[in-house]
Design a protein around this motif. Structure first.
Motif, PDB file in Angstrom:
ATOM      1  N   TYR A 147      10.838   0.227  -0.403  1.00  0.00           N
ATOM      2  CA  TYR A 147       9.643  -0.349   0.202  1.00  0.00           C
ATOM      3  C   TYR A 147       9.220   0.487   1.401  1.00  0.00           C
ATOM      4  O   TYR A 147      10.021   0.814   2.265  1.00  0.00           O
ATOM      5  N   TRP A 195      -3.716  -3.382   2.860  1.00  0.00           N
ATOM      6  CA  TRP A 195      -4.559  -4.571   2.786  1.00  0.00           C
ATOM      7  C   TRP A 195      -5.957  -4.136   2.414  1.00  0.00           C
ATOM      8  O   TRP A 195      -6.570  -3.310   3.096  1.00  0.00           O
ATOM      9  N   GLU A 208      -3.206  -8.031  -0.600  1.00  0.00           N
ATOM     10  CA  GLU A 208      -2.141  -7.159  -0.111  1.00  0.00           C
ATOM     11  C   GLU A 208      -1.528  -6.396  -1.279  1.00  0.00           C
ATOM     12  O   GLU A 208      -1.306  -6.949  -2.353  1.00  0.00           O
ATOM     13  N   HIS A 209      -1.269  -5.122  -1.045  1.00  0.00           N
ATOM     14  CA  HIS A 209      -0.624  -4.269  -2.045  1.00  0.00           C
ATOM     15  C   HIS A 209       0.616  -3.656  -1.407  1.00  0.00           C
ATOM     16  O   HIS A 209       0.508  -2.882  -0.460  1.00  0.00           O
ATOM     17  N   ASP A 210       1.779  -3.996  -1.916  1.00  0.00           N
ATOM     18  CA  ASP A 210       3.011  -3.369  -1.436  1.00  0.00           C
ATOM     19  C   ASP A 210       3.155  -2.011  -2.104  1.00  0.00           C
ATOM     20  O   ASP A 210       2.787  -1.828  -3.261  1.00  0.00           O
ATOM     21  N   THR A 266       2.780  -2.095   3.420  1.00  0.00           N
ATOM     22  CA  THR A 266       1.810  -2.926   2.721  1.00  0.00           C
ATOM     23  C   THR A 266       0.401  -2.465   3.072  1.00  0.00           C
ATOM     24  O   THR A 266       0.100  -2.256   4.241  1.00  0.00           O
TER      25      THR A 266
END
Length: 93
Positions: A47, A52, A36-38, A50
């Motif tokens: 934010y 994936w 996972e990459h935020d 996310t």
């Protein structure tokens, strides 16, 4: 090496499928099958979601249908009863 498991698929029709699973000792994804990459908004830095990314140890599209399952008849489907908000499973003492 392929690590297979049996699952129940619900779309497009209920069926038993044989599917690949991620390698549990993969050093990149720790057995999760992906990373996972935020990411954040470019201007505010808040934010935004996310992403994936699937890992190389697993192919999520590798699956085979084993057995189509019939749909349950209407009279066999379970009906949910409303839950009483005052009911409790605690003993009275």
């Amino acid at each position: 090496m392929i690590r297979l498991r049996i699952q129940v698929a619900t779309w497009p029709r209920r069926a038993l499928i044989l599917t690949d699973t991620p390698r549990p000792d993969c050093p990149d994804c720790d057995g999760a099958g992906g990373i996972e990459h935020d990411y954040g908004d470019y201007e505010t830095g808040e934010y935004a979601g996310t992403d994936w990314e699937p890992c190389h140890c697993w192919n999520e599209h590798r699956r085979w249908t084993l057995l189509p399952l019939p749909a349950r008849p209407r009279w066999l489907r379970r009906h949910r009863t409303p839950v009483d908000p005052w009911a409790s499973n605690e003993p009275p003492f």
